[in-house]
Design an enzyme around this catalytic site. Structure first.
Site, PDB file in Angstrom:
ATOM      1  N   LYS A 149     107.071  56.683  -7.968  1.00  0.00           N
ATOM      2  CA  LYS A 149     107.104  57.944  -8.715  1.00  0.00           C
ATOM      3  C   LYS A 149     106.129  58.924  -8.081  1.00  0.00           C
ATOM      4  O   LYS A 149     105.057  58.523  -7.624  1.00  0.00           O
ATOM      5  CB  LYS A 149     106.739  57.644 -10.178  1.00  0.00           C
ATOM      6  CG  LYS A 149     106.602  58.846 -11.086  1.00  0.00           C
ATOM      7  CD  LYS A 149     106.354  58.414 -12.542  1.00  0.00           C
ATOM      8  CE  LYS A 149     105.943  59.601 -13.401  1.00  0.00           C
ATOM      9  NZ  LYS A 149     105.603  59.208 -14.780  1.00  0.00           N
ATOM     10  N   ASP A 154     104.487  53.273 -16.633  1.00  0.00           N
ATOM     11  CA  ASP A 154     104.222  54.201 -15.521  1.00  0.00           C
ATOM     12  C   ASP A 154     102.739  54.143 -15.209  1.00  0.00           C
ATOM     13  O   ASP A 154     101.918  54.699 -15.940  1.00  0.00           O
ATOM     14  CB  ASP A 154     104.632  55.633 -15.906  1.00  0.00           C
ATOM     15  CG  ASP A 154     106.153  55.798 -16.007  1.00  0.00           C
ATOM     16  OD1 ASP A 154     106.845  54.809 -16.325  1.00  0.00           O
ATOM     17  OD2 ASP A 154     106.642  56.928 -15.768  1.00  0.00           O
ATOM     18  N   LYS A 204     111.388  58.149  -8.810  1.00  0.00           N
ATOM     19  CA  LYS A 204     111.246  59.096  -9.916  1.00  0.00           C
ATOM     20  C   LYS A 204     110.364  60.273  -9.517  1.00  0.00           C
ATOM     21  O   LYS A 204     109.146  60.151  -9.458  1.00  0.00           O
ATOM     22  CB  LYS A 204     110.639  58.392 -11.142  1.00  0.00           C
ATOM     23  CG  LYS A 204     110.386  59.339 -12.327  1.00  0.00           C
ATOM     24  CD  LYS A 204     109.833  58.613 -13.543  1.00  0.00           C
ATOM     25  CE  LYS A 204     109.392  59.610 -14.623  1.00  0.00           C
ATOM     26  NZ  LYS A 204     108.740  58.951 -15.768  1.00  0.00           N
TER      27      LYS A 204
END
Lengths: 482, 334
Positions: free
Chosen positions: B229, B166, B265
Site C-alpha cells: 500500500k 493496514d 492499494k
C-alpha cells in the site's frame, strides 16, 4: 474476452472540412495546373479516397519558383527580421488554434494514431515555428559568420512519415533566415500541407514566400533541376538522396539531406529494465516504425537477453493496433500498399535467412494496409533485416557481450542517424556517445525531439542538420553573391 | 506472549526469504545486496509511461464497468483523531447503501478505521454484508513505537474482528538501510494477523525515489505482506500514478518469481472517477487483468466514492445531478 475492454473512442472527423479536389498553392493562392494531371490521396486505414490532388508539371514548378523569386526580391527580402518573426509567431499560434483539425487530418491521410498526431506531430510542428520565430531578429548573434544572408529560393521535398512536422522542420528555418520556399509534400500525404496553405493565407504571409506544389517523383525532380533554385533540402530515402546529390553535382546549389537509418538501441545489463522496454517500444513501434531514426536494431547484452525478450513480448501484447482515429490506438496503418509490400518482402527475407519471427497476434482490420508489431530474435549482422532499413513495425534483436562489441556492431552499417544507450552508468553513456557514429544519441530514452536540438546524420544518413543553431546555418550563406 | 495462531500455520517468512535469496542465514547484508540488485527505475521514463497510460480514453460501456469495479475496490476510510462511534456508524451505513436511489450499486470492499473502532464497525455492518473491516495498526501513521506496542495494537484489532490489517513500516529503519529490522517487523505483524490479510503501508511520500519504492515493495512481499500500500494519507504526496505503477510492476514480477499474487492499494489523493479509471487502466496494462478484482486491488479513499456515484447516476439518467444528490456521511467538521 478481456475483463476490461476499451470501448471505441474515436476522435470526430467533423472538425476537418475536406474539399473534393485541390489545386496548387502558388503566389499566395490556389491555382489550377498547367498541363499537370490529378491523383487521389487515400486513407491507408480504409483505402477510402479523401481528396483529389494535382500532380504539378514542370511548368507549374517554374511558376512556383518564379513566384518565390519575386517574393525574395520583393517584400520578403526587404523585410526586417523582427517582422519576419511576427509572421512565424502568427503561423505558430494558428497551428495551435487549429491543432485538432490538423491532428485529425494527419491521422486520416497518413494512418498514424491520433494519440501521436495530437501529442507529438502537431505540437512539435508549432514548437518549430515558435522556436524559429525567436531567431528571426537575432541571426547576427547566432554565430553564423560575418555577413550571413539567405540563399534565396529554397526547394524542399519532404516525406510521408511526418507530413506536417517535416514541413515545419523545413519551412520554419527557411523563413526565419529570410529565404522563400517551394515545397513538395509526399504524394501519399499531401493534405496537411494543403491545409497549411490556408494557415499561410490566414496569417497574411506575402504571396510567393511559400509555394506548395503537390506531386510525385517527377515534380520533385523538376524542383531539384530548376536552375533558379539556390538551395535544396530533402528528407527521404537514401536512394533518392543520392539521385539528388548527383543531379546537383557541379551546380552552385547547396543541399542538406536527411536520409535513412538503421539505428542501434543498446541495452546494457544494468539498464532500468522496465523503462528500457518502453524505450524499445517507442523506438520501433512509434509511428508504425515509419521513422528514419527508429531504433530498428535492438542490441541487448547477452546476460539479460532472455529477460528483455520476455518483458518486451509481454508489453507488445498490450499494444492496440487499429483505427488511427481511435484515441486508444497505439499502432496505426502502414502508410501505403507499396510500403506494406516492402515490409513484407524484408520480413520474409528475415525468416528465410533463419531469424526467428514473432508477432503479437493482434487482429487486423479487413481493409487498408496493416502489419502486426513484429520481433525477430537470433538476428545476425549479416541478415538483411539487420542491414536494410525496413521502415515498418519490425524489430531485429541482436546480442553483444562487451561495450566494445556493442559499439562495433552499432557502427557496422552504412547509416548513422541515431542510436540509443540504456545503462545506469553515466560514464559509460559518455564513452558510448563518443564512439557511436550517429548524429543523435539518446541516453535512457528514444525518439525524443526538440526544435532546439540539431538533428541529422553521418555517412549514408545524409548531411546537414535541422533544428538548433546548426539548422539555421544550413539556410544562410557567407559566400560571394552569384 | 501468546499468539492466536499456531506456529506451524504461520508462514515462515525467514525460511522462505533464505530460500529465495539463496543464503543460509538472513542478514542485513544479504537483504541489501538482493534489494540493491533489483533493476533501477529511470524517473523520467517511468513518469512518461504513467502519463501515457493516463491518456487512455475510457468511454460508454467501459466507463460503466470501470466505475462499478472502482466502487467495489474502495476501502472507505475514516482515520481522524476526531472519529466517533457515530461517524463510524455513518460510514458503515454509506458502505452498505452507497446510493439510496439505486440499490444495484456495488458496495465498497471494506471500511477502514482505527483499531478501537473495529467493534463498532463490525456491529454496524453485520455478518452478511460482505463489506470487510480493515484496521490500521502498528502505531499508525508514524510507526514510531516499540515492537511490543505495535504487535499489541495489531492483536487488539484482530481480536475485535478486523478482517484486514493496514500496518506501517518503519521508514526510519528503511531509509537508514536497516532492511532486516523492517523485514522482521512485517513478518512479526503478519504472524500476529492470523487469518486477517495484511496490507503493508510503505509511505512512499517519505521514501521519495522510485528505486526506494521498488525495494520497499519487494521487501514487504518477501516478509509476507498480502498487499502493498502506498500511503497513510497523512503525508504528501500520497498515492501517485507512477508510484502505483512501480508497485504493480513489483507484484507482477513477484508472481513470475514465486507464483504468488500480492495485492496493491494506492491510498490518499485519489478523488475523481477520472483518476480512478486511470489507475484501473494501469492495473490492466501493467500487472494484468488478474488484478482487476477487489481481492487484489483497492483504493484507499473517502471522497472518491461520491464522485464515482455521481458519474454512475449520470450514465444511468443521462444528466449530471450534484453533490446534494449523493449522501455524505463524512462532511468536514470545520
Amino acid at each position: 474476452m478481456a475483463k476490461f475492454e476499451y470501448a471505441p473512442a474515436p476522435e470526430s472527423r467533423a472538425v476537418v472540412d475536406l474539399k473534393p479536389s485541390y489545386g496548387l498553392f502558388i503566389n499566395g493562392e490556389f491555382t489550377d495546373s498547367e498541363g499537370g494531371s490529378a491523383f487521389k490521396s487515400i486513407s491507408p486505414a480504409t483505402e477510402e479516397v479523401l481528396a483529389e490532388v494535382t500532380e504539378a508539371s514542370p511548368a507549374d514548378v517554374d511558376r512556383a519558383v518564379a513566384a518565390a523569386r519575386r517574393a525574395f526580391n520583393g517584400p520578403w527580402g526587404r523585410m526586417s527580421g523582427a517582422d519576419r518573426g511576427k509572421y512565424l509567431f502568427r503561423i505558430a499560434r494558428i497551428l495551435q488554434e487549429r491543432a485538432r483539425e490538423f491532428a485529425v487530418l494527419e491521422s486520416l491521410d497518413n494512418g498514424k494514431p491520433i494519440r501521436e498526431s495530437r501529442d507529438v506531430d502537431v505540437p512539435l510542428a508549432a514548437a518549430h515555428f515558435f522556436y524559429h520565430a525567436g531567431w528571426a531578429d537575432k541571426l547576427e548573434y547566432a554565430g553564423l559568420g560575418a555577413g550571413a544572408r539567405p540563399h534565396g529560393v529554397v526547394g524542399q521535398v519532404i516525406p510521408w512519415n511526418f507530413p506536417l512536422l517535416m514541413l515545419a522542420w523545413k519551412i520554419a528555418p527557411a523563413l526565419a533566415t529570410g529565404n522563400t520556399v517551394v515545397i513538395k509534400p509526399a504524394e501519399t500525404t499531401p493534405l496537411s500541407a494543403l491545409l497549411f496553405a490556408e494557415v499561410l493565407q490566414q496569417a497574411d504571409l506575402p504571396p510567393g514566400v511559400v509555394n506548395i506544389v503537390t506531386g510525385a517523383g517527377t515534380t520533385g525532380q523538376a524542383i531539384v533541376d530548376h536552375p533558379d533554385i539556390d538551395k535544396l533540402a530533402f528528407t527521404g530515402s537514401t536512394g533518392v538522396g543520392k539521385m539528388i546529390a548527383r543531379s546537383i553535382a557541379g551546380t552552385r546549389k547547396k543541399a542538406t539531406l536527411e536520409l535513412g537509418g538503421k539505428a542501434a538501441n543498446i541495452i546494457f545489463d544494468d539498464a532500468p529494465i522496465d523503462q528500457a522496454v518502453e524505450g524499445i517500444v517507442n523506438g520501433i513501434f512509434f509511428n508504425q516504425g515509419h521513422v528514419c531514426c527508429a531504433g530498428s536494431r535492438l542490441l541487448v547484452q547477452e546476460s539479460i537477453a532472455d529477460e528483455v525478450e520476455k518483458r518486451l513480448k509481454r508489453r507488445l501484447a498490450t499494444l492496440r493496433v487499429g483505427d488511427p482515429l481511435d484515441k486508444n490506438t497505439d499502432v496505426g496503418a502502414i502508410n501505403s500498399k507499396a510500403q506494406l509490400s516492402r515490409i513484407t518482402e524484408l520480413t520474409d527475407a528475415g525468416e528465410a535467412e533463419g531469424a526467428e519471427r514473432w508477432d503479437n497476434g493482434c487482429p487486423l482490420p479487413d481493409k487498408g494496409f496493416w502489419f502486426r508489431p513484429t520481433v525477430f530474435t537470433g538476428v545476425s549482422q549479416t541478415h538483411r533485416i539487420a542491414q536494410e532499413e525496413i521502415f515498418g513495425p519490425v524489430l531485429s534483436v541482436l546480442t553483444f557481450r562487451t561495450p566494445h562489441e556493442a559499439v562495433a556492431k552499432a557502427n557496422n552499417t552504412p547509416y548513422g542517424l541515431s542510436a540509443g544507450i540504456w545503462t545506469e552508468k553515466g560514464s559509460r553513456i559518455l564513452w558510448m556517445a563518443d564512439q557511436l557514429r550517429a548524429g543523435v544519441v539518446w541516453a535512457n530514452t528514444f525518439n525524443k525531439f526538440d526544435p532546439t536540438s540539431p538533428f541529422g546524420g553521418y555517412k549514408e544518413s545524409g548531411y546537414g542538420r535541422e533544428g538548433g543553431k546548426h539548422g539555421l546555418a544550413a539556410y544562410v550563406t557567407t559566400g560571394d553573391t552569384k | 506472549m501468546s499468539t492466536t495462531v499456531a506456529a506451524d500455520s504461520a508462514v515462515d517468512a525467514t525460511a522462505r526469504a533464505r530460500d529465495l535469496l539463496g543464503v543460509t542465514r538472513l542478514t542485513n547484508t544479504a537483504l541489501t545486496s538482493w534489494l540493491h540488485g533489483l533493476p533501477g527505475v529511470d524517473q523520467v521514463g517511468a513518469e512518461a509511461r504513467a502519463a501515457a497510460l493516463g491518456t487512455r480514453s475510457i468511454k460508454t460501456t467501459s466507463k460503466q464497468w470501470g466505475i462499478d469495479t472502482a466502487i467495489s475496490m474502495i476501502d472507505l476510510t475514516t482515520l481522524e483523531g476526531a472519529d466517533t462511534p457515530g461517524k463510524v456508524r455513518g460510514l458503515c451505513a454509506k458502505a452498505l447503501t452507497p446510493d439510496v436511489t439505486d440499490l444495484s450499486t456495488p458496495r465498497p470492499a471494506a471500511v477502514c478505521v482505527y483499531g478501537d473502532m473495529v467493534e463498532i464497525a463490525k456491529d454496524a455492518l453485520g455478518a452478511d454484508s460482505r463489506v470487510n473491516v480493515a484496521a490500521v495498526a502498528t502505531a499508525f501513521p508514524s510507526g514510531r513505537a516499540s515492537m511490543p506496542v505495535k504487535l499489541a495494537d495489531t492483536r487488539f484489532a484482530v481480536e475485535a474482528g478486523a478482517d484486514e490489517i493496514d500496518m506501517v513500516i518503519d521508514r526510519g529503519a528503511f531509509l537508514a538501510g536497516d532492511y532486516l529490522t523492517v523485514f522482521r517487523e512485517i513478518a512479526a505483524v503478519k504472524e500476529a494477523c492470523g487469518d486477517a490479510r495484511l496490507k503493508v503501508i510503505m509511505e512512499t511520500g517519505e521514501l521519495v525515489t522510485y528505486d526506494n519504492v521498488r525495494r520497499a515493495s519487494w521487501l514487504s512481499m518477501l516478509a509476507g505482506g498480502d498487499f502493498i500500500k502506498t500511503s497513510t494519507g497523512k503525508v504528501s504526496p500520497a498515492a501517485t500514478l507512477p508510484v502505483t505503477m512501480i508497485m504493480l510492476e513489483a507484484v507482477r514480477d513477484w508472481l513470475d518469481l514465486t507464483g504468488e499474487m500480492v495485492g496493491v492499494k494506492p491510498a490518499g489523493g485519489i478523488r475523481t472517477s477520472k483518476d480512478a479509471l486511470k489507475y484501473l487502466v494501469t492495473v490492466n496494462e501493467v500487472a494484468g487483468e488478474e488484478w482487476l478484482d477487489n481481492h487484489w486491488f483497492r483504493f484507499g479513499a473517502s471522497s472518491l466514492l461520491n464522485d464515482l456515484l455521481l458519474q454512475r447516476q449520470r450514465i444511468a439518467t443521462g444528466a449530471y445531478s450534484g453533490a446534494d444528490y449523493v449522501t455524505d456521511d463524512s462532511p468536514s467538521l470545520y
